[in-house]
Structure formats: C-alpha cells, structure tokens
Motif scaffolding. Structure first.
Motif, mmCIF file in Angstrom:
data_model
loop_
_atom_site.group_PDB
_atom_site.id
_atom_site.type_symbol
_atom_site.label_atom_id
_atom_site.label_comp_id
_atom_site.label_asym_id
_atom_site.label_seq_id
_atom_site.Cartn_x
_atom_site.Cartn_y
_atom_site.Cartn_z
ATOM 1 N N UNK A 78 -19.652 -2.671 -5.138
ATOM 2 C CA UNK A 78 -20.451 -2.750 -6.369
ATOM 3 C C UNK A 78 -21.622 -1.752 -6.421
ATOM 4 N N UNK A 79 -21.963 -1.106 -5.322
ATOM 5 C CA UNK A 79 -22.959 -0.026 -5.364
ATOM 6 C C UNK A 79 -22.212 1.282 -5.146
ATOM 7 N N UNK A 80 -22.520 2.308 -5.936
ATOM 8 C CA UNK A 80 -21.766 3.555 -5.867
ATOM 9 C C UNK A 80 -21.962 4.241 -4.522
ATOM 10 N N UNK A 81 -20.873 4.631 -3.885
ATOM 11 C CA UNK A 81 -20.878 5.396 -2.638
ATOM 12 C C UNK A 81 -20.023 6.634 -2.888
ATOM 13 N N UNK A 82 -20.633 7.820 -2.868
ATOM 14 C CA UNK A 82 -19.892 9.012 -3.270
ATOM 15 C C UNK A 82 -18.756 9.340 -2.291
ATOM 16 N N UNK A 83 -18.915 9.027 -1.013
ATOM 17 C CA UNK A 83 -17.820 9.272 -0.073
ATOM 18 C C UNK A 83 -16.652 8.314 -0.332
ATOM 19 N N UNK A 84 -16.958 7.066 -0.617
ATOM 20 C CA UNK A 84 -15.905 6.107 -0.946
ATOM 21 C C UNK A 84 -15.185 6.527 -2.232
ATOM 22 N N UNK A 85 -15.966 7.003 -3.196
ATOM 23 C CA UNK A 85 -15.390 7.495 -4.451
ATOM 24 C C UNK A 85 -14.413 8.633 -4.173
ATOM 25 N N UNK A 86 -14.787 9.555 -3.252
ATOM 26 C CA UNK A 86 -13.927 10.698 -2.940
ATOM 27 C C UNK A 86 -12.632 10.237 -2.273
ATOM 28 N N UNK A 87 -12.738 9.299 -1.332
ATOM 29 C CA UNK A 87 -11.543 8.794 -0.659
ATOM 30 C C UNK A 87 -10.630 8.082 -1.653
ATOM 31 N N UNK A 88 -11.206 7.251 -2.496
ATOM 32 C CA UNK A 88 -10.401 6.505 -3.472
ATOM 33 C C UNK A 88 -9.698 7.454 -4.435
ATOM 34 N N UNK A 89 -10.407 8.495 -4.889
ATOM 35 C CA UNK A 89 -9.779 9.449 -5.800
ATOM 36 C C UNK A 89 -8.618 10.159 -5.121
ATOM 37 N N UNK A 90 -8.797 10.524 -3.835
ATOM 38 C CA UNK A 90 -7.731 11.210 -3.103
ATOM 39 C C UNK A 90 -6.522 10.311 -2.874
ATOM 40 N N UNK A 141 1.192 12.181 -10.307
ATOM 41 C CA UNK A 141 0.481 11.162 -9.538
ATOM 42 C C UNK A 141 1.384 10.591 -8.452
ATOM 43 N N UNK A 142 0.846 10.333 -7.250
ATOM 44 C CA UNK A 142 1.638 9.726 -6.182
ATOM 45 C C UNK A 142 1.814 8.235 -6.431
ATOM 46 N N UNK A 143 2.653 7.571 -5.646
ATOM 47 C CA UNK A 143 2.739 6.104 -5.754
ATOM 48 C C UNK A 143 1.368 5.492 -5.472
ATOM 49 N N UNK A 144 1.057 4.358 -6.096
ATOM 50 C CA UNK A 144 -0.254 3.736 -5.849
ATOM 51 C C UNK A 144 -0.411 3.365 -4.385
ATOM 52 N N UNK A 145 -1.649 3.393 -3.869
ATOM 53 C CA UNK A 145 -1.869 3.038 -2.462
ATOM 54 C C UNK A 145 -1.416 1.615 -2.176
ATOM 55 N N UNK A 202 -4.280 6.735 4.455
ATOM 56 C CA UNK A 202 -2.909 7.205 4.233
ATOM 57 C C UNK A 202 -2.011 6.842 5.409
ATOM 58 N N UNK A 203 -2.530 7.032 6.642
ATOM 59 C CA UNK A 203 -1.719 6.734 7.828
ATOM 60 C C UNK A 203 -1.540 5.234 8.031
ATOM 61 N N UNK A 204 -2.483 4.448 7.547
ATOM 62 C CA UNK A 204 -2.294 2.996 7.600
ATOM 63 C C UNK A 204 -1.100 2.587 6.755
ATOM 64 N N UNK A 205 -0.944 3.239 5.621
ATOM 65 C CA UNK A 205 0.195 2.970 4.745
ATOM 66 C C UNK A 205 1.499 3.520 5.321
ATOM 67 N N UNK A 206 1.419 4.732 5.916
ATOM 68 C CA UNK A 206 2.626 5.409 6.393
ATOM 69 C C UNK A 206 2.318 6.154 7.693
ATOM 70 N N UNK A 207 2.527 5.524 8.845
ATOM 71 C CA UNK A 207 2.215 6.167 10.129
ATOM 72 C C UNK A 207 3.037 7.424 10.402
ATOM 73 N N UNK A 247 -6.694 -2.195 2.422
ATOM 74 C CA UNK A 247 -7.424 -2.925 3.454
ATOM 75 C C UNK A 247 -8.249 -1.970 4.322
ATOM 76 N N UNK A 248 -7.664 -0.814 4.638
ATOM 77 C CA UNK A 248 -8.390 0.168 5.438
ATOM 78 C C UNK A 248 -9.589 0.708 4.668
ATOM 79 N N UNK A 249 -9.430 0.951 3.369
ATOM 80 C CA UNK A 249 -10.543 1.420 2.547
ATOM 81 C C UNK A 249 -11.682 0.404 2.557
ATOM 82 N N UNK A 250 -11.342 -0.871 2.412
ATOM 83 C CA UNK A 250 -12.364 -1.923 2.422
ATOM 84 C C UNK A 250 -13.012 -2.048 3.798
#
Length: 581
Positions: A133-145, A113-117, A172-177, A123-126
């Motif tokens: 609170x409502x399931x969004x499959x694209x958001x789920x995919x990004x969060x899992x990645x 596992x990588x370091x936690x985001x 990812x780039x928001x965390x590490x440009x 903030x970028x994810x939000x």
C-alpha cells in the motif's frame, strides 16, 4: 593523425562519392553540390554519435528539392543511399533501416504480453517486498517486468537497478526453475561489474534461487557471436539466441546497429530487460537506444491497474503529471528509478549528479561555487599538466603505491587490484599533457621511480581491442607483474568468468593493442566504478565537453571527486548539452 583529421577525411571522401553518384544520375550541378554537402554533414554527424541531421539545422545549407534532384537522396522506400523523411531529417540509408527495424522489434516485443505471473512468482514478490500500500519504486519495476516482455529501467548511480534484476529473476525462477537467463553488457568491464554486483544483491535471496542464477555475464559481442570487426553475428533472426530472459546492463552505451542486431537475435517470446542511465554519455558509435526515450513517462491506466493488482501498492508519485508529457509508444515499458542509495540527498557529489541529470544548470553551477572544498576543485588555466596537479593525481594512487611496494612475485595479486580500483584519473581528450596519453606518461614516470630496477612491474594496462581467443575485451584492465624466480614480467588479469577472486596470466607480447591505465577517457570509464575519481579538463574548450560527459565522469565515483582545470571551461561544459540522435 588525430581523430578529428581522420573524421574530416572520411566525411570528405563520402562527400566525393555522393557527388559521383549525382553526376552518374546526370543531376544538375546545384544538385551535385547539395549531395556532396549532405554526405559530408551526415558523416560528421555520425562521428558525433548522431544518426540523422535536420535540414533546418544543418551546419551547411541543405535544400530538400536539390537533394531529391541529385538522385542520391530519396523518400524512405526509395532505396537511395540517403533517406529524407517527412519530418525533414536526413539519414544514411543503413541507419534509417536499422532504426525502423529496431523500433518495430521493440514495439512487437512490448505488445506481446507474456503469460501472467504464477502463484510462486507472486509469493516471491510478496516475500521480497513485504510492505504493501505504500509505493516502492523497485517493487514497481519488478512487477512491471513480470507483466512485460520488454522493460527499460532508467536511473542514476545507486538507485538499485541491479537489485531490481536480482529480485525479478528470483520471481521468474520461482515460477520456472528451468528458465534460461543471460546477462550481458556492452563492454567486458561492465559485464564483470554486473556479475559481481548481482552476486552481492542476490545474497538475501533464498538459497534455492541463488543456485539458479546465471554464473557469468558476457559482452554483447561474445553473446551474439560477433567477429572482431562486428560484422557477422552468429546469432540472428534465423539462428536466435537459446535464451528466455536477457538482461543488458549499461544499455545507454548501446549504439543503434548493435541494439538492432541484439533485438533481431532474440527469440520472439524472450524477455528483454535493459538497464541504463539516460543522463550519461550516449553510445560512441552512431545512435543511442536510450536517447530515443522520453525524459519522463508513466504507465497507462490499464497497466497501472495490473500493477496495483499484482503489487498492491499506490501509483507512482507524479504519475498523472508524467502522463501529460509527450506520449511514447513504449511508455508502459519504462521505469525511472530516482532514489539513490549511494549518495545522501545532502552530499555535494550526489547533489551535483542530481542537478546535472535534471538539466538544472544554475543549481549545478551554484553548488560548484559553494562546495569547492568538498568537491576538491584545483583551478588551472594552463594547457600543460602542472606539478601541483601531478602531485594530486599521484596522491590519489597512494593505496596502490603502498600495495605495490609490499607485493612480491607469486603473491596474491588481489590487494593490488583492490587498491587500483579505489581511484582513477579520467580525461576528456586523448592527446597532449592534459589528455590520457600525457597523464599516463606522468604517472608511469612516478611508478618507474617507485619500482626502480623492476622494469614495467606495477604498470596497469587497458585492453583496447577484443581478442576472443585470449578472452580479452576492450576495456579489460590487467597489471604487469613479476612472476616466478626469474623476475619475468607477465600481465595478470582477473578471471571472473572462471570464479570471482581468481586470476590468469598472459605474456605482454601476446596481448592485443593496449595502453597504460592510470588515466582513461570518460567514454572508456562508462560501466566502471571507483571510490574516487579525478577529472582532468583540457586546457582549451573542446566540443566533447558536455553536461553528459561531466555527469558520466562524476558518477563513476562512490565517495568523492577532484576537478582539475579551468573553471570557466567546466561551467561551459555543464551548460552544453550533447546533441541528440
């Protein structure tokens, strides 16, 4: 020589070699015969894209004891040319070793596992997915990645795989440009389309993130530094790729050997994101990474809890039901996107694709009966290409004929490429009037009449072999056009690697092997997308005609399809599933 005959000769030659090895081991004649049959069956299986055969289901009767007695086959650690595992599957040794290495590499990356985001990624994810609170499959995919070093994103056309990548890279780039990101695909066409689609999906991202996105996508062969024959990669375990994140589009086209080389060339800490469609045709070469995956999967309880903490959404619908299916060591790496934004739920094309992907044969056949007009079915039981069919195919290129008539030397070629991309003819077979060669011949004759006196002007061509020096790759499409005042003919290619909307010219005489591109095989069309396609079926049944082939063909279209051929053959193809690896 036909491909079928060449495959038979190759299998026969390997069978003879297996018999020679058995005789050198002083094996009894029964064991010699078993070794020959096994060698023949295995090579024929690899020509169909499979890396193994089951002794129980082999086309020729095979006896495990006789194979062991031949000295040609042995257990996994035996070092024999053929490997027979405990489950009764027989492999060529190189395929068995590659599969074991690939499985080990994927699991190792998955478990590390990588370091936690960080806070910026959160903030970028939000920001990109404001609803909670409502399931969004694209958001789920990004969060899992964000939580994994390996993510495999499966889904049909228009479900947003590239949108997920754009938003993931933004986080990812928001965390590490300074993150080093590479984009790749198995073919040049798929790489160019990935690059173009990512640019489109990234338009809504913050400007400071857009500037950090990779400027081009590469073929996997070019990324790895593979030679023309694909034997000696420059990047491997002792000389890994200098990247932190690799995104591979059309990964369902990845064969076993290329996937294994790719994984071994990645640094251990790099993230690997694979995008593909499990329902498509498997790789042309033996083995498919997506065929190894379960049809359905859901994350473990621990991963669901981590996703809920990061994304704040509900669990995926049906997660518990999915967990009741066969367990997979990679279940926490899998994401299945299902909501298509290309096809409406009610459209005949979208419904047909959905039924085929789900293996819902009766529903697919019933829809074909009900929607013949909408799907533009032209019935024909002839082995020839009929006049009415040629006229329908020529009409599909109406926009291209018009653009060609209006084009003059040294004008902007963009309208020609745009018109050409609106329609394509796809064929199941290569030879004969209803194959790639026959359809290309018929449509090129129409082009020649429309451009009388201008030679080969307007002929679209498809590159068949990589030429690294010329920056041409298998699947690239160009157009023969007039250039300059002497009416000289050169070939124009999009130069997306330099800049989208730019073009470069090469003499026809310098090109590697090519063919006309009015029609192409369904296999060659993987990674491409057109407004409309026409699928020309052969005049008689062919083992290539499977549900996966029909699905792959129709999902190349965004708006509509035409089906030309024998309806009974089409029904038979839909009912026939491609043999698994």
């Amino acid at each position: 020589m036909s491909t079928q005959n060449a495959n038979f000769l190759l299998a026969s030659a390997f069978a003879d070699q297996c018999r020679r090895w058995a005789r050198q081991a002083n094996a009894p004649e029964m064991a010699v015969d078993a070794a020959g049959k096994a060698g023949f069956a295995l090579v024929m299986a690899t020509t169909e894209g499979r890396i193994r055969i089951s002794l129980a289901d082999a086309p020729l009767p095979l006896d495990g004891d006789a194979l062991f007695a031949s000295g040609v086959a042995g257990a996994p650690a035996s070092g024999k040319p053929l490997i027979l595992d405990e489950a009764g599957y027989l492999y060529l040794a190189r395929h068995f070793v590659a599969q074991e290495r690939l499985n080990a590499d994927l699991l190792a990356r998955h478990r590390a596992a990588p370091p936690p985001p960080g806070e910026r990624a959160r903030q970028m994810l939000a920001r990109l997915f404001p609803a909670r609170h409502a399931f969004d499959e694209q958001k789920h995919a990004v969060a899992l990645a964000l939580l994994r070093r390996l993510v495999i994103i499966n889904g049909g056309p228009g479900v947003g795989k590239t949108s997920v990548v754009a938003r993931l890279l933004a986080c990812l780039l928001a965390d590490n440009p300074a993150l080093r990101v590479a984009l790749a695909a198995p073919t040049g066409k798929a790489a160019a389309r990935m690059q173009e689609t990512l640019r489109q999906r990234a338009q809504d991202l913050p400007p400071e993130i857009i500037r950090l996105l990779p400027s081009e996508a590469s073929t996997l062969h070019r990324l790895l530094g593979l030679g023309v024959e694909g034997k000696t990669p420059r990047h491997r375990a002792d000389n890994p790729l200098p990247i932190d994140v690799l995104v591979v589009d059309e990964a369902s086209m990845l064969d076993l050997m290329l996937a294994s080389q790719l994984c071994r060339a990645l640094p251990p800490n790099a993230r690997l994101i694979l995008l593909g469609d499990r329902a498509q045709l498997q790789a042309v070469e033996a083995g498919s990474i997506f065929a190894m995956l379960p049809a359905r999967a859901a994350p473990s309880a621990a991963t669901r809890a981590a996703l809920a903490e990061l994304a704040g959404d509900a669990p995926p619908p049906g997660a518990e039901e999915a967990r009741e299916t066969e367990p997979s060591p990679l279940q926490d790496a899998l994401v299945h996107l299902t909501v298509s934004r290309r096809f409406s739920a009610e459209s005949p094309l979208g419904s047909l694709a959905r039924h085929l992907a789900a293996g819902e044969i009766p529903a697919a056949l019933a829809l074909l009966d009900r929607e013949r007009a909408a799907l533009n079915c032209l019935e024909s039981s002839d082995t020839r290409l009929l006049t009415a069919e040629i006229e329908l195919l020529a009409a599909g290129y109406a926009a291209y004929w018009e653009a060609l008539a209006n084009w003059r030397a040294d004008a902007d070629p963009a309208p020609l490429f745009q018109a050409l991309a609106r329609f394509r003819v796809l064929c199941v077979i290569r030879d004969g009037e209803r194959g790639v060669s026959g359809v290309n011949h018929a449509l090129d004759a129409i082009r020649a009449r429309k451009t009388a006196g201008r030679g080969e002007c307007g002929l679209p061509i498809l590159i068949q072999r990589n030429d690294v020096a010329l920056r041409l790759f298998n699947g690239d499409v160009g157009i023969v056009l007039e250039r300059g005042g002497e009416n000289a003919l050169d070939v124009c290619f999009p130069d997306d690697a330099a800049n989208v909307g730019t073009y470069r010219w090469l003499p026809l005489s310098r090109l590697p092997a090519w063919e006309a591109a009015f029609a192409m095989s369904v296999h060659k069309a993987q990674g491409s997308e057109f407004e409309r396609i026409a699928l020309v079926l052969p005049g008689r049944d062919n083992p290539l005609m499977t549900r996966e082939l029909v699905y792959t063909a129709i999902t190349r279209a965004r708006q509509g399809i035409s089906l030309l051929g024998n309806r009974a053959l089409l029904q038979g193809a839909i009912a026939r599933e491609q043999k698994a690896n």
